[in-house]
Design an enzyme around this catalytic site. Sequence first.
Site, PDB file in Angstrom:
ATOM      1  N   ARG A 204       8.302   5.504   1.622  1.00 45.92           N
ATOM      2  CA  ARG A 204       9.006   6.134   2.746  1.00 45.92           C
ATOM      3  C   ARG A 204       9.405   7.584   2.457  1.00 45.92           C
ATOM      4  O   ARG A 204       9.743   8.324   3.385  1.00 45.92           O
ATOM      5  CB  ARG A 204      10.254   5.318   3.120  1.00 45.92           C
ATOM      6  CG  ARG A 204       9.916   3.978   3.731  1.00 45.92           C
ATOM      7  CD  ARG A 204      11.158   3.231   4.161  1.00 45.92           C
ATOM      8  NE  ARG A 204      10.841   2.070   4.968  1.00 45.92           N
ATOM      9  CZ  ARG A 204      10.508   0.866   4.490  1.00 45.92           C
ATOM     10  NH1 ARG A 204      10.465   0.673   3.189  1.00 45.92           N
ATOM     11  NH2 ARG A 204      10.230  -0.135   5.296  1.00 45.92           N
TER      12      ARG A 204
ATOM     13  N   LYS B  87      13.487  -1.611  -8.145  1.00 49.41           N
ATOM     14  CA  LYS B  87      13.856  -0.764  -7.007  1.00 49.41           C
ATOM     15  C   LYS B  87      14.381  -1.626  -5.852  1.00 49.41           C
ATOM     16  O   LYS B  87      15.329  -1.268  -5.173  1.00 49.41           O
ATOM     17  CB  LYS B  87      12.617   0.035  -6.591  1.00 49.41           C
ATOM     18  CG  LYS B  87      12.599   0.582  -5.195  1.00 49.41           C
ATOM     19  CD  LYS B  87      13.378   1.849  -5.116  1.00 49.41           C
ATOM     20  CE  LYS B  87      13.222   2.620  -3.821  1.00 49.41           C
ATOM     21  NZ  LYS B  87      13.053   1.902  -2.604  1.00 49.41           N
TER      22      LYS B  87
ATOM     23  N   GLN C  88      15.441  -8.179  -3.541  1.00 44.69           N
ATOM     24  CA  GLN C  88      14.152  -8.865  -3.351  1.00 44.69           C
ATOM     25  C   GLN C  88      13.738  -9.579  -4.636  1.00 44.69           C
ATOM     26  O   GLN C  88      13.257 -10.726  -4.603  1.00 44.69           O
ATOM     27  CB  GLN C  88      13.090  -7.838  -2.950  1.00 44.69           C
ATOM     28  CG  GLN C  88      11.670  -8.356  -2.982  1.00 44.69           C
ATOM     29  CD  GLN C  88      10.692  -7.351  -2.433  1.00 44.69           C
ATOM     30  OE1 GLN C  88      10.577  -7.192  -1.218  1.00 44.69           O
ATOM     31  NE2 GLN C  88       9.996  -6.641  -3.304  1.00 44.69           N
TER      32      GLN C  88
ATOM     33  N   GLY D 266       0.822  -1.211   0.000  1.00 40.17           N
ATOM     34  CA  GLY D 266       0.000   0.000   0.000  1.00 40.17           C
ATOM     35  C   GLY D 266       0.847   1.249   0.000  1.00 40.17           C
ATOM     36  O   GLY D 266       2.027   1.206  -0.348  1.00 40.17           O
TER      37      GLY D 266
ATOM     38  N   HIS E 262       4.502   1.898  -8.153  1.00 34.22           N
ATOM     39  CA  HIS E 262       3.616   0.732  -8.018  1.00 34.22           C
ATOM     40  C   HIS E 262       2.700   0.627  -9.245  1.00 34.22           C
ATOM     41  O   HIS E 262       2.454  -0.462  -9.753  1.00 34.22           O
ATOM     42  CB  HIS E 262       2.730   0.851  -6.776  1.00 34.22           C
ATOM     43  CG  HIS E 262       3.461   0.835  -5.470  1.00 34.22           C
ATOM     44  ND1 HIS E 262       3.576   1.937  -4.663  1.00 34.22           N
ATOM     45  CD2 HIS E 262       4.111  -0.159  -4.813  1.00 34.22           C
ATOM     46  CE1 HIS E 262       4.240   1.628  -3.564  1.00 34.22           C
ATOM     47  NE2 HIS E 262       4.587   0.366  -3.629  1.00 34.22           N
TER      48      HIS E 262
HETATM   49  P1  AMP Z   1       6.261  -2.155  -1.534  1.00 34.68           P
HETATM   50  O1  AMP Z   1       4.851  -1.699  -1.418  1.00 34.68           O
HETATM   51  O2  AMP Z   1       7.267  -1.128  -1.143  1.00 34.68           O
HETATM   52  O3  AMP Z   1       6.497  -3.503  -0.919  1.00 34.68           O
HETATM   53  O4  AMP Z   1       6.515  -2.354  -3.095  1.00 34.68           O
HETATM   54  C1  AMP Z   1       5.667  -3.190  -3.865  1.00 34.68           C
HETATM   55  C2  AMP Z   1       6.316  -3.409  -5.199  1.00 34.68           C
HETATM   56  O5  AMP Z   1       6.515  -2.171  -5.868  1.00 34.68           O
HETATM   57  C3  AMP Z   1       7.714  -4.060  -5.074  1.00 34.68           C
HETATM   58  O6  AMP Z   1       7.857  -5.020  -6.114  1.00 34.68           O
HETATM   59  C4  AMP Z   1       8.631  -2.884  -5.279  1.00 34.68           C
HETATM   60  O7  AMP Z   1       9.898  -3.249  -5.784  1.00 34.68           O
HETATM   61  C5  AMP Z   1       7.857  -2.054  -6.287  1.00 34.68           C
HETATM   62  N1  AMP Z   1       8.299  -0.665  -6.276  1.00 34.68           N
HETATM   63  C6  AMP Z   1       8.476   0.125  -5.189  1.00 34.68           C
HETATM   64  N2  AMP Z   1       8.955   1.331  -5.549  1.00 34.68           N
HETATM   65  C7  AMP Z   1       9.096   1.304  -6.905  1.00 34.68           C
HETATM   66  C8  AMP Z   1       9.550   2.247  -7.878  1.00 34.68           C
HETATM   67  N3  AMP Z   1       9.976   3.467  -7.536  1.00 34.68           N
HETATM   68  N4  AMP Z   1       9.562   1.869  -9.180  1.00 34.68           N
HETATM   69  C9  AMP Z   1       9.131   0.623  -9.543  1.00 34.68           C
HETATM   70  N5  AMP Z   1       8.689  -0.305  -8.671  1.00 34.68           N
HETATM   71  C10 AMP Z   1       8.676   0.021  -7.371  1.00 34.68           C
END
Ligand code: AMP
Length: 277
Positions: free
Chosen positions: A185, A147, A151, A26, A32
């Site tokens: 963040r 990013k 992971q 979220g 995202h």
């Molecule tokens: P998170 O909600 O932070 O767990 O991220 C969910 C997904 O979005 C993960 O696969 C992240 O790597 C991806 N993500 C987060 N930030 C970015 C970004 N700036 N560009 C592309 N994908 C992202």
Amino acid sequence: MKITNTRNELQDLLLEKRVGFVPTMGALHDGHLDLVRASKSRGLFTVVSIFVNPTQFNDPIDFEKYPVNRERDLAMLESVNCDMVLIPSVTEVYAEGLNEDRFKHDFGFIALDYEGAHRPGHFEGVGRIVNILFEFVKPQVAFFGEKDFQQLAVVRKMNDMLALNIEIVGVPTRREQSGLAMSSRNEWLSQKQLKKATKIYESLVWAKENFREKSNAEILASIKARFVEDEEWSLEYFDLINPLSFQSVGLEKPTDVRAVIAAKLGEVRLLDNLKIA
Ligand code: AMP
């Protein structure tokens, strides 16, 4: 856009569909949405999960503080024609048993250093939740951001180890105009800090531009020096790595190299990476 909270309803609705899955925590941003766009552009029935996973936070304060804005998230997902949103409760997700051994994986050396070393237990938590969510959604294709480069490597490895046969797609990092990688963040950064935070991307670009002219030791020393100039920064790591093995390239200059960096600006931990060669 359909919203569901339970595994049973989800699975009834997904029968016979070719599913593209985007797991998130979220607090969505355009990065995202790029994952959702990538899935939609392939004609997949696109499911986004929103679940702030307690087991992947090594720092309980980070978990407590994690931003939540459900209405805004849903509106953003509607805007890119997401087909379904799964918002499970902690009990729904971990009904199968939080400590069940089959969700516990050893990813070996790719998960040991960098994020693995600085966030103990993080990849174990990521492996567990991604594995459980894959069982819920049973996607043909799953999308993850570059990013979080380590992971992505861990998820690919899990997919191979468990022979899940899911196509794992890595999506390029979406950045602000300043070069700062978009992140949930970033919401915690002040205006002044947002300006300072561009140092991360600038350092990566500088390393790329100087990779052929300077030794790796000179590059590492120069980047480290940039972060000691200012007390608000604390550099956790910067390194040049082999993107497949996640091992440092050391003194060598191979053809496939990624720079990885994590640094804290005040209380906010920032993470980024860039293909260098
Ligand atoms: P998170 O909600 O932070 O767990 O991220 C969910 C997904 O979005 C993960 O696969 C992240 O790597 C991806 N993500 C987060 N930030 C970015 C970004 N700036 N560009 C592309 N994908 C992202």
